[in-house]
Design a protein around this motif. Sequence first.
Motif, short mmCIF file in Angstrom:
data_model
loop_
_atom_site.label_atom_id
_atom_site.label_comp_id
_atom_site.label_asym_id
_atom_site.label_seq_id
_atom_site.Cartn_x
_atom_site.Cartn_y
_atom_site.Cartn_z
N MET A 287 1.75 -1.27 7.03
CA MET A 287 1.80 -0.30 5.95
C MET A 287 1.43 1.08 6.49
O MET A 287 0.58 1.22 7.35
N LYS A 288 2.10 2.10 5.95
CA LYS A 288 1.79 3.49 6.28
C LYS A 288 1.02 4.09 5.11
O LYS A 288 1.10 3.59 3.98
N LEU A 289 0.31 5.17 5.39
CA LEU A 289 -0.49 5.85 4.37
C LEU A 289 0.00 7.27 4.19
O LEU A 289 0.13 8.02 5.17
N PHE A 290 0.27 7.66 2.93
CA PHE A 290 0.54 9.05 2.58
C PHE A 290 -0.73 9.58 1.95
O PHE A 290 -1.29 8.94 1.05
N ASN A 291 -1.21 10.75 2.40
CA ASN A 291 -2.45 11.31 1.88
C ASN A 291 -2.37 12.83 1.92
O ASN A 291 -2.80 13.47 2.87
N GLU A 292 -1.76 13.40 0.89
CA GLU A 292 -1.62 14.86 0.76
C GLU A 292 -1.59 15.22 -0.71
O GLU A 292 -1.34 14.37 -1.57
N TYR A 293 -1.79 16.50 -1.02
CA TYR A 293 -1.61 17.05 -2.37
C TYR A 293 -2.50 16.40 -3.42
O TYR A 293 -2.16 16.36 -4.59
N GLY A 294 -3.62 15.84 -3.00
CA GLY A 294 -4.53 15.24 -3.97
C GLY A 294 -4.16 13.83 -4.37
O GLY A 294 -4.70 13.30 -5.35
N ILE A 295 -3.24 13.20 -3.64
CA ILE A 295 -2.89 11.80 -3.91
C ILE A 295 -2.83 11.03 -2.60
O ILE A 295 -2.68 11.62 -1.52
N SER A 296 -2.95 9.73 -2.70
CA SER A 296 -2.70 8.87 -1.54
C SER A 296 -2.07 7.58 -2.03
O SER A 296 -2.28 7.17 -3.18
N PHE A 297 -1.26 6.98 -1.16
CA PHE A 297 -0.67 5.67 -1.45
C PHE A 297 -0.18 5.07 -0.15
O PHE A 297 0.06 5.77 0.83
N GLU A 298 -0.07 3.76 -0.15
CA GLU A 298 0.46 3.03 1.00
C GLU A 298 1.89 2.62 0.70
O GLU A 298 2.23 2.33 -0.45
N TYR A 299 2.70 2.58 1.77
CA TYR A 299 4.10 2.16 1.60
C TYR A 299 4.54 1.39 2.84
O TYR A 299 3.94 1.55 3.92
N PRO A 300 5.57 0.55 2.72
CA PRO A 300 6.00 -0.29 3.85
C PRO A 300 6.42 0.53 5.07
O PRO A 300 7.01 1.61 4.94
N ASP A 301 6.14 0.00 6.24
CA ASP A 301 6.45 0.67 7.51
C ASP A 301 7.92 1.03 7.65
O ASP A 301 8.25 2.05 8.24
N ASP A 302 8.81 0.18 7.14
CA ASP A 302 10.24 0.41 7.33
C ASP A 302 10.89 1.22 6.20
O ASP A 302 12.11 1.34 6.16
N TRP A 303 10.09 1.79 5.30
CA TRP A 303 10.63 2.63 4.24
C TRP A 303 10.56 4.09 4.69
O TRP A 303 9.67 4.49 5.44
N GLU A 304 11.50 4.89 4.20
CA GLU A 304 11.59 6.29 4.59
C GLU A 304 10.91 7.18 3.56
O GLU A 304 11.15 7.06 2.35
N LEU A 305 10.09 8.11 4.04
CA LEU A 305 9.37 9.04 3.16
C LEU A 305 10.03 10.40 3.21
O LEU A 305 10.47 10.85 4.28
N SER A 306 10.13 11.05 2.06
CA SER A 306 10.59 12.43 2.01
C SER A 306 9.76 13.18 0.98
O SER A 306 9.20 12.58 0.07
N LYS A 307 9.66 14.49 1.17
CA LYS A 307 8.90 15.29 0.20
C LYS A 307 9.55 16.65 0.06
O LYS A 307 10.18 17.17 0.99
N GLN A 308 9.41 17.18 -1.15
CA GLN A 308 9.92 18.51 -1.47
C GLN A 308 8.86 19.25 -2.25
O GLN A 308 8.22 18.69 -3.14
N VAL A 309 8.69 20.53 -1.92
CA VAL A 309 7.73 21.37 -2.62
C VAL A 309 8.50 22.53 -3.23
O VAL A 309 9.20 23.25 -2.53
#
Length: 152
Positions: free
Chosen positions: A1-23
């Motif tokens: 599992m990978k960890l996202f931790n920015e913008y006042g939130i955090s969550f874990e997601y599967p290693d083989d899933w792709e993350l994207s973000k837009q501000v």
Amino acid sequence: MKLFNEYGISFEYPDDWELSKQVDEEHGEIQISVSSEESSFWLISLYMVDVPPEELLNRSLEVFREEYEEVDVYKTDVKLAGKTCLARDLEFVCSELINSAFLRVFETDLFTAFVLYQGTDQELAKTRKDLEAISASLDVFDSGYEGYLDIV
């Protein structure tokens, strides 16, 4: 599992899933999504401007109703990150496949959060547990959060 931790939130997601973000600083919106190799995805939008949860939920339901001929909507009781949500589960047909979408909206001291995850029912047989695990791992930091001034 990978960890996202920015913008006042955090969550874990599967290693083989792709993350994207837009501000979108102009409209005060941050959008983070993770997606499977197929079509399932989990998305959180953070609205730093004052947007009532009811308005976000109603706008989202309108979009689904405009996009799909028949949408079944089910009210549900859900908590995310310890916060009570306005929540709806949807079923609709797209490309001759039955799809399910899960809409969750809640408020914190910092933002209004909109969570959406969805996939085809056939695909959800294997990805739903991942999508629900991402939601279960979601944590939010209220105004006591050390980086508060960096995200408002």
